[in-house]
Scaffold this active site. Structure first.
Site, short mmCIF file in Angstrom:
data_model
loop_
_atom_site.label_atom_id
_atom_site.label_comp_id
_atom_site.label_asym_id
_atom_site.label_seq_id
_atom_site.Cartn_x
_atom_site.Cartn_y
_atom_site.Cartn_z
N CYS A 1 0.85 -1.20 0.00
CA CYS A 1 0.00 0.00 0.00
C CYS A 1 0.88 1.25 0.00
O CYS A 1 2.05 1.20 0.36
CB CYS A 1 -0.90 0.01 1.23
SG CYS A 1 -1.92 -1.47 1.40
N ARG B 1 1.22 1.40 -5.96
CA ARG B 1 1.39 0.48 -4.84
C ARG B 1 0.08 -0.12 -4.37
O ARG B 1 0.06 -0.98 -3.49
CB ARG B 1 2.06 1.21 -3.67
CG ARG B 1 3.46 1.70 -3.97
CD ARG B 1 4.03 2.45 -2.78
NE ARG B 1 4.21 1.59 -1.64
CZ ARG B 1 5.35 0.97 -1.33
NH1 ARG B 1 6.40 1.13 -2.09
NH2 ARG B 1 5.44 0.20 -0.27
N TRP C 1 -3.86 -1.72 -1.32
CA TRP C 1 -3.89 -3.02 -1.96
C TRP C 1 -4.40 -3.99 -0.90
O TRP C 1 -3.74 -4.24 0.10
CB TRP C 1 -2.50 -3.42 -2.44
CG TRP C 1 -2.49 -4.68 -3.25
CD1 TRP C 1 -2.77 -4.82 -4.57
CD2 TRP C 1 -2.13 -5.99 -2.77
NE1 TRP C 1 -2.62 -6.14 -4.95
CE2 TRP C 1 -2.23 -6.88 -3.88
CE3 TRP C 1 -1.74 -6.51 -1.54
CZ2 TRP C 1 -1.96 -8.25 -3.78
CZ3 TRP C 1 -1.47 -7.88 -1.43
CH2 TRP C 1 -1.58 -8.72 -2.54
N ASN D 1 0.82 0.01 5.94
CA ASN D 1 1.30 -0.86 4.87
C ASN D 1 1.92 -2.08 5.54
O ASN D 1 2.78 -1.94 6.41
CB ASN D 1 2.34 -0.14 4.01
CG ASN D 1 2.95 -1.03 2.95
OD1 ASN D 1 2.31 -1.94 2.47
ND2 ASN D 1 4.20 -0.75 2.60
N GLY D 2 1.48 -3.29 5.16
CA GLY D 2 2.00 -4.50 5.76
C GLY D 2 0.89 -5.40 6.25
O GLY D 2 -0.29 -5.21 5.92
N GLU E 1 9.98 -14.11 -19.08
CA GLU E 1 9.66 -12.70 -18.89
C GLU E 1 8.58 -12.25 -19.87
O GLU E 1 7.66 -11.50 -19.50
CB GLU E 1 10.91 -11.85 -19.04
CG GLU E 1 10.68 -10.34 -18.92
CD GLU E 1 10.13 -9.91 -17.57
OE1 GLU E 1 9.73 -8.74 -17.47
OE2 GLU E 1 10.10 -10.72 -16.63
N LYS F 1 4.94 -10.67 -18.73
CA LYS F 1 4.48 -9.35 -19.17
C LYS F 1 3.08 -9.44 -19.75
O LYS F 1 2.21 -8.62 -19.47
CB LYS F 1 5.44 -8.76 -20.22
CG LYS F 1 6.68 -8.14 -19.67
CD LYS F 1 6.36 -6.88 -18.89
CE LYS F 1 7.39 -6.66 -17.82
NZ LYS F 1 7.32 -7.58 -16.69
N GLU G 1 0.30 -10.38 -16.99
CA GLU G 1 0.03 -9.44 -15.91
C GLU G 1 -0.67 -8.18 -16.37
O GLU G 1 -1.37 -7.54 -15.58
CB GLU G 1 1.31 -9.10 -15.14
CG GLU G 1 2.37 -8.34 -15.89
CD GLU G 1 3.64 -8.14 -15.07
OE1 GLU G 1 3.60 -8.29 -13.84
OE2 GLU G 1 4.69 -7.83 -15.67
N HIS H 1 6.62 -33.38 -23.90
CA HIS H 1 6.39 -34.10 -22.66
C HIS H 1 5.06 -33.70 -22.00
O HIS H 1 4.93 -33.80 -20.78
CB HIS H 1 7.55 -33.87 -21.70
CG HIS H 1 8.85 -34.44 -22.19
ND1 HIS H 1 9.08 -35.78 -22.30
CD2 HIS H 1 9.98 -33.83 -22.64
CE1 HIS H 1 10.30 -36.00 -22.78
NE2 HIS H 1 10.87 -34.82 -22.99
N LYS I 1 2.98 -2.61 -7.09
CA LYS I 1 4.44 -2.63 -7.16
C LYS I 1 5.02 -2.65 -5.75
O LYS I 1 4.35 -2.32 -4.78
CB LYS I 1 4.92 -1.38 -7.90
CG LYS I 1 6.25 -1.55 -8.62
CD LYS I 1 6.52 -0.36 -9.51
CE LYS I 1 7.76 -0.55 -10.34
NZ LYS I 1 7.59 -1.57 -11.39
#
Length: 608
Positions: free
Chosen positions: A2, A27, A75, A101-102, A481, A485, A488, A504, A603
């Site tokens: 957050c 965030r 968040w 935040n946390g 990567e 991208k 997300e 396989h 983020k």
């Protein structure tokens, strides 16, 4: 994850807080809120949704008079996003407000104790427990109350707190989550990220774990949990404040992709002098560096993918064994480490909690730690034995691009340095490789200049439901990567596979129209990857390929293709990832997605 902001000073607080929250919205953007101290009371305004809802509700802050306040962009962890669960959270009387935040891990046990003492709760958050505990322990001395709460809570937190009874003070406290304090001539600021403060000040103070700050209009004072005043030195942040603005681009992500040539150049240049690799941050002799018998790389998300690339490069050049771990798994698998092991941790923010805890585990087992981070003074940077900074500048979009590219540069240089001190890199080879690195910024720009072609290709895949990325060796790391991208920011299901694994089991998922993106930059593996492409194409897949200039055979095996300039085979990730970034971006834009703030993501991941 957050974003929190606090201000006390000569200005009206609400507009300052809104401005800071706007810069921190990456965030978290489930809900937002502010608490302002005015006329002996706390006025709280909260709203579910993006910051613009709160902005309109408060008329840009003009509707909230007062010079002291705290704000939050969320968040969600505990409780669904709604007005009740939004921060700030308050005590029952509304005289204490907290932004957090946390995660408070023992919040339920604390909540049960408070309920037995007559407290009632309105939200589902762990943060409301903090506000009610502060009320319980408040006997007129806010600092003592905060310390008593800190002694009793378990978990992680960065806190901003205001008391109606003490309207001329903002309090901040931290454990395992970033918290920064700054000052200018008009007042004092606190925030969970330096980007919120760049407009006002470049001199900031980083709180350490279990520290508290008392902010007034004229000063900031720091304390430990014994209520002893402690001295802290300010750190000067050299980021350009304009770098945190869109600068006319439609999205931060596009702007940050365009900034990659400069970021790569800025990261490479300080480490090359007179044709030699200079990594003074390691502060060890060549003999000590050569003595490491093993390397562990640990990181999360895109940083983990740079570590995957580094494994191929370091083992290939320096002939030293490398293991790569997801940081979230590293400390739970009982890793075998000792003083001959170098652990490399990679984090854009320098605050990624899983990576921070992995680093602490490595230290506890006797290993030395090299951190690769982008933020000066961050927790990982401070706790590592050695720290090499990337020079990406502020990265606002949730999906990383330029931070990823700069991490690669540091890892290339580290691999070359290890190879050099171990006697596996000749002077002539080093000079050739450094010249190839020097060319990368211009070559990245060449690929970026081809973005209209990539956009045309992307428009063909807007309706895709499943996408598979395939590659071998370094190309597999690049595929990881590219797949991340796409998923997300476009919300299309996407997976990356080592191409040899198709037979396989994965090839059973290929059906007519399935999109497959193939990365083919390694000359020694061209024939094998082309065979894999033909296998999926024969089952109806539509092929998009990225390969080196001159590899025209790829045109026969693919429906769409992008060429990248020739470079050293170890450095191809830096070029091949660019069309994959652009492909994901243009598909997401075409599907109407918010590429800067994708759903459910934020983020600087500071929770486990």
């Amino acid at each position: 994850m957050c974003g929190i902001v606090g201000y006390i000073g000569k200005k009206q607080a609400a507009p300052v807080i809104l401005d800071g929250l706007e810069r921190l919205e990456y965030r978290g953007y489930d809900s937002t809120g502010m608490a302002i101290a005015h006329d002996g009371a706390l006025v709280v305004e909260k709203s579910v949704g993006r910051l613009n809802v709160l902005y309109n509700k408060t008329r840009g802050g003009a509707g909230l008079p007062g010079n002291v306040g705290i704000g939050h962009t969320r968040w969600a962890t505990h409780g669904v996003p709604n007005d009740i669960n939004a921060h700030p959270q308050t005590n029952q009387a509304g005289t204490i407000a907290v932004v957090h935040n946390g995660i408070i891990e023992n919040y339920q046990a604390l909540k049960d104790k408070l309920i037995k003492r007559g407290y009632s709760f309105t939200s589902d958050t762990d943060t409301e427990v903090l506000a009610q505990m502060l009320d319980y322990y408040d006997d007129g001395d806010p600092l003592q109350a905060i310390i008593k709460v800190m002694h009793r809570v378990e978990g992680s937190y960065a806190l901003g707190i205001i008391f109606a009874a003490h309207p001329d003070v903002v309090y901040a406290a931290r454990k395992s989550c970033p918290l920064i304090v700054g000052r200018d001539d008009d007042g004092s600021f606190m925030a969970s990220d330096v980007t919120a403060l760049l407009k006002y000040t470049r001199k900031v103070y980083y709180l350490e774990d279990h520290e508290i700050c008392r902010l007034t209009q004229d000063a900031v004072t720091f304390y430990n949990m014994d209520e002893e005043e402690i001295a802290k030195d300010a750190v000067t942040v050299d980021w350009d404040a304009n770098a945190a603005e869109k600068g006319g681009y439609e999205h931060f992500m596009l702007k940050e992709m365009i900034e990659q040539p400069a970021a790569v150049r800025d990261t490479f240049s300080p480490h090359v002098r007179d044709g030699r690799i200079v990594m003074e941050e390691l502060s060890v002799s060549d003999e000590e560096l050569a003595a490491f018998r093993k390397i562990h790389i640990t990181a999360c998300g895109s940083a983990y993918h740079t570590g995957m690339t580094a494994k191929y490069v370091i083992e290939g050049l320096a002939r030293i064994p490398v293991e790569v771990d997801l940081a979230s798994e590293f400390r739970y698998r009982d890793p075998i480490l000792d003083h001959d092991t170098l652990v490399v941790v990679i984090s854009q923010s320098g605050e990624t909690l899983d990576t921070l805890e992995a680093m602490r585990e490595a230290h506890a087992r006797g290993a030395r730690v090299l951190a690769i981070v982008n933020v000066v003074g961050s927790s990982i940077a401070r706790e590592a034995d050695y720290c090499v900074y990337t020079h990406a500048g502020p990265e606002i979009a949730v999906a990383t691009t330029k931070a990823y590219s700069t991490q690669l540069i540091v890892l290339y240089l580290l691999a070359m340095k290890l190879a050099e001190v171990r006697g596996h890199l000749s002077d002539s080879c080093r000079k050739e490789m450094l010249e190839d690195l020097r060319k990368l910024p211009a070559q990245i720009e060449m690929v970026l200049n081809n973005r209209e072609e990539i956009q045309r290709i992307a428009n063909r895949f807007l309706a895709a439901r499943d996408v598979f990325f395939i590659g071998r060796g370094i190309d597999y790391a690049i595929s990881l990567e590219g797949s991340l991208k796409l998923k997300e920011i476009s919300y299309i299901h996407s997976e990356a596979y080592a191409a040899g694994e198709l037979k396989h089991g994965t090839i059973s998922l290929i059906e007519p129209g399935t999109m497959v993106a193939a990365v083919a930059t390694q000359e020694s593996l061209y024939d094998k990857i082309v065979n894999n492409m033909e296998q999926v194409r024969s089952r109806g897949a539509v092929l998009f390929a990225v390969t080196m200039a001159g590899n025209t055979r790829i045109e026969e095996a693919s429906d769409f293709h992008i060429y990248i300039p020739e470079t050293n085979p170890y450095f191809t990730d830096s070029l091949a990832v660019i069309p994959l970034q652009l492909l994901a971006y243009y598909i997401a834009v075409g599907r109407g997605c918010d590429v800067d703030k994708p759903r459910n993501l934020a983020k600087s991941v500071t929770v486990e």
